[in-house]
Design an enzyme around this catalytic site. Structure first.
Site, PDB file in Angstrom:
ATOM      1  N   LYS A   1      15.501  21.277  13.784  1.00  0.00           N
ATOM      2  CA  LYS A   1      16.135  22.149  14.770  1.00  0.00           C
ATOM      3  C   LYS A   1      16.310  23.514  14.140  1.00  0.00           C
ATOM      4  O   LYS A   1      16.988  23.662  13.122  1.00  0.00           O
ATOM      5  CB  LYS A   1      17.475  21.576  15.202  1.00  0.00           C
ATOM      6  CG  LYS A   1      18.202  22.470  16.193  1.00  0.00           C
ATOM      7  CD  LYS A   1      19.452  21.828  16.732  1.00  0.00           C
ATOM      8  CE  LYS A   1      20.140  22.763  17.706  1.00  0.00           C
ATOM      9  NZ  LYS A   1      21.354  22.180  18.263  1.00  0.00           N
TER      10      LYS A   1
ATOM     11  N   ARG B   1      23.888  28.109  25.725  1.00  0.00           N
ATOM     12  CA  ARG B   1      25.248  28.461  25.277  1.00  0.00           C
ATOM     13  C   ARG B   1      26.022  29.110  26.419  1.00  0.00           C
ATOM     14  O   ARG B   1      27.236  28.956  26.500  1.00  0.00           O
ATOM     15  CB  ARG B   1      25.189  29.351  24.033  1.00  0.00           C
ATOM     16  CG  ARG B   1      24.626  28.572  22.836  1.00  0.00           C
ATOM     17  CD  ARG B   1      24.516  29.424  21.574  1.00  0.00           C
ATOM     18  NE  ARG B   1      23.759  28.715  20.544  1.00  0.00           N
ATOM     19  CZ  ARG B   1      23.338  29.275  19.417  1.00  0.00           C
ATOM     20  NH1 ARG B   1      23.613  30.549  19.163  1.00  0.00           N
ATOM     21  NH2 ARG B   1      22.647  28.563  18.535  1.00  0.00           N
TER      22      ARG B   1
ATOM     23  N   LYS C   1      24.316  30.196  13.151  1.00  0.00           N
ATOM     24  CA  LYS C   1      24.121  28.798  12.760  1.00  0.00           C
ATOM     25  C   LYS C   1      23.091  28.646  11.637  1.00  0.00           C
ATOM     26  O   LYS C   1      22.561  27.566  11.416  1.00  0.00           O
ATOM     27  CB  LYS C   1      23.744  27.978  13.998  1.00  0.00           C
ATOM     28  CG  LYS C   1      24.837  27.972  15.077  1.00  0.00           C
ATOM     29  CD  LYS C   1      24.608  26.894  16.143  1.00  0.00           C
ATOM     30  CE  LYS C   1      25.798  26.806  17.103  1.00  0.00           C
ATOM     31  NZ  LYS C   1      25.645  25.676  18.055  1.00  0.00           N
TER      32      LYS C   1
ATOM     33  N   GLU D   1      12.994  17.205   6.134  1.00  0.00           N
ATOM     34  CA  GLU D   1      13.984  16.684   7.083  1.00  0.00           C
ATOM     35  C   GLU D   1      13.485  15.373   7.705  1.00  0.00           C
ATOM     36  O   GLU D   1      14.268  14.452   7.927  1.00  0.00           O
ATOM     37  CB  GLU D   1      14.262  17.718   8.190  1.00  0.00           C
ATOM     38  CG  GLU D   1      15.026  18.953   7.728  1.00  0.00           C
ATOM     39  CD  GLU D   1      16.527  18.688   7.521  1.00  0.00           C
ATOM     40  OE1 GLU D   1      16.978  17.544   7.690  1.00  0.00           O
ATOM     41  OE2 GLU D   1      17.246  19.637   7.170  1.00  0.00           O
TER      42      GLU D   1
ATOM     43  N   LYS E   1      12.677  21.309  17.740  1.00  0.00           N
ATOM     44  CA  LYS E   1      13.364  22.120  18.729  1.00  0.00           C
ATOM     45  C   LYS E   1      13.515  23.543  18.204  1.00  0.00           C
ATOM     46  O   LYS E   1      13.963  23.702  17.062  1.00  0.00           O
ATOM     47  CB  LYS E   1      14.726  21.512  18.991  1.00  0.00           C
ATOM     48  CG  LYS E   1      15.601  22.294  19.930  1.00  0.00           C
ATOM     49  CD  LYS E   1      16.953  21.664  19.993  1.00  0.00           C
ATOM     50  CE  LYS E   1      17.821  22.530  20.855  1.00  0.00           C
ATOM     51  NZ  LYS E   1      19.193  22.128  20.872  1.00  0.00           N
TER      52      LYS E   1
ATOM     53  N   SER F   1      16.306  25.956  26.706  1.00  0.00           N
ATOM     54  CA  SER F   1      16.791  26.792  27.811  1.00  0.00           C
ATOM     55  C   SER F   1      16.129  28.170  27.868  1.00  0.00           C
ATOM     56  O   SER F   1      15.790  28.652  28.945  1.00  0.00           O
ATOM     57  CB  SER F   1      18.311  26.943  27.704  1.00  0.00           C
ATOM     58  OG  SER F   1      18.673  27.515  26.459  1.00  0.00           O
TER      59      SER F   1
ATOM     60  N   TYR G   1      13.973  21.107  31.209  1.00  0.00           N
ATOM     61  CA  TYR G   1      14.670  21.402  32.459  1.00  0.00           C
ATOM     62  C   TYR G   1      13.690  21.421  33.631  1.00  0.00           C
ATOM     63  O   TYR G   1      14.102  21.451  34.779  1.00  0.00           O
ATOM     64  CB  TYR G   1      15.404  22.749  32.334  1.00  0.00           C
ATOM     65  CG  TYR G   1      16.351  22.753  31.158  1.00  0.00           C
ATOM     66  CD1 TYR G   1      17.583  22.115  31.246  1.00  0.00           C
ATOM     67  CD2 TYR G   1      15.992  23.320  29.925  1.00  0.00           C
ATOM     68  CE1 TYR G   1      18.439  22.062  30.151  1.00  0.00           C
ATOM     69  CE2 TYR G   1      16.839  23.281  28.833  1.00  0.00           C
ATOM     70  CZ  TYR G   1      18.055  22.642  28.948  1.00  0.00           C
ATOM     71  OH  TYR G   1      18.896  22.568  27.867  1.00  0.00           O
TER      72      TYR G   1
END
Ligand code: PBG
Length: 330
Positions: free
Chosen positions: A198, A208, A220, A236, A251, A277, A316
């Site tokens: 991610k 958000r 982040k 990872e 992602k 998004s 979505y």
């Protein structure tokens, strides 16, 4: 007159039927996971300005969304909670409360539609007054103080009936800690779809907005990955596989097709990708202006993510793609 052209690949593109015959990648609604933003209350849908067509919904509307998606062949869902600011604190306490609306809505969906596959989100940010995915102390995100909170959150979610837990926080060691907590609590059949790679991405902006979860300070980048790195995604992946992840996710999706491909070749686990998004919003905005053909661009995006190696796509667009899929020829 003709030239001596010994190879003519165009023969295999001559008609829709031959194109269908040699098509290498097929994407069906069954590969898609539809994200739902859920909130407390009744009979309400709040539009999200930066995500046209996607609303925050109360339980009754969430059930209708699931029913509609199922009728289109979309059978998998991920839920995200839009939590009132007054319920947020620095330990994400509301996320662990057994009677919170998020768990109630998950139970309602699983009891009405047991055939639906339901995935949770495990991270502190929707419930955190800091808007971060981990515990904040003196401005730092503290990894090991966060792990037990994530494990407790995963267990209450498994109790509510989620089929898979989706840790989206990027703390080190969380998949192992969550797996162990689930097993100790007897939830051996609850899976983990890990957000393995991610990235600290600008493409999460509209999400958000939807959850009002923008970090109150800082960014982040101390836990989400640097967009410049691909090999780190393999590290990872090694950890998540060793710690017991059932599926690995990349992602965002569209700027990271190379990472999807790398993980697909590297791992024997199913690979998921999150068409996030901001990717959704960009296409919606361009289409609204009449600058791009919405349906063809949407299909091309999703197909490309699948072609790159994603077995599963969180998007979505799931319902719109499913609607179109009945007729889309490519
Ligand atoms: C946070 C989380 C985020 C998304 C899913 N889970 C945002 C973030 O990390 O800030 C983004 C999804 C999207 O943009 O569609 N745990």
């Amino acid at each position: 007159m003709t030239y001596d052209v010994p190879q003519r690949p165009r023969r295999n593109r001559k008609s829709a039927s031959v194109r269908g015959l040699v098509r290498e990648t097929h994407l069906t609604p069954g590969h898609l996971i539809f994200p739902l933003f859920v909130m407390d209350g009744e009979s309400r849908r709040d539009p999200i300005a930066s995500m046209p067509g996607i609303d925050r919904v109360t339980e009754d509307h969430a059930l209708r969304e699931v029913e509609e998606a199922l009728s289109l062949g979309v059978t998998s869902f991920v839920l995200f909670p839009a939590v009132e600011d007054t319920l947020k604190d620095d330990r994400a306490t509301y996320g662990l409360s057994k009677d919170n609306f998020y768990l109630r809505i998950a139970k309602a969906i699983k009891s009405r539609f047991p055939e639906a596959w339901l995935m949770s989100d495990v991270a502190m940010d929707p419930y955190s007054s800091d808007g971060h995915d981990g515990v904040v102390q003196s401005g730092q995100i503290v990894n090991d103080l966060t792990l037990p909170i994530l494990a407790d959150m995963a267990v209450v979610q498994a109790e509510a009936g989620f089929d898979s837990i989706g840790p989206s926080d990027m703390m080190d060691g969380r998949v192992g800690v969550i797996r162990e907590a689930l097993d100790v609590a007897g939830h051996v059949d609850t899976g983990i779809l890990s957000y393995t790679a991610k990235y600290a991405s600008a493409f999460y902006g509209p999400f958000r907005d939807a959850l009002e979860s923008t970090p109150k300070h800082g960014d982040k980048k101390t836990y989400q990955m640097d967009p410049a790195n691909r090999r780190e995604a393999l590290r990872e992946a090694d950890l998540d596989m060793a710690e017991g992840a059932d599926m690995l996710m990349v992602k965002p999706a569209l700027c990271y097709l190379d990472v999807i491909m790398a993980l697909k070749e590297y791992s024997d686990r199913p690979i998921a990708a999150y068409n996030v998004s901001g990717e959704y919003a960009m296409l919606k905005a361009a289409a609204e202006k009449g600058w791009i053909d919405h349906d063809n661009a949407m299909s091309e995006m999703l197909l490309s993510i699948h072609r790159a190696g994603a077995d599963v796509i969180l998007t979505y667009f799931a319902k719109e793609f499913a609607q179109l899929h009945k007729t889309w020829q490519g």
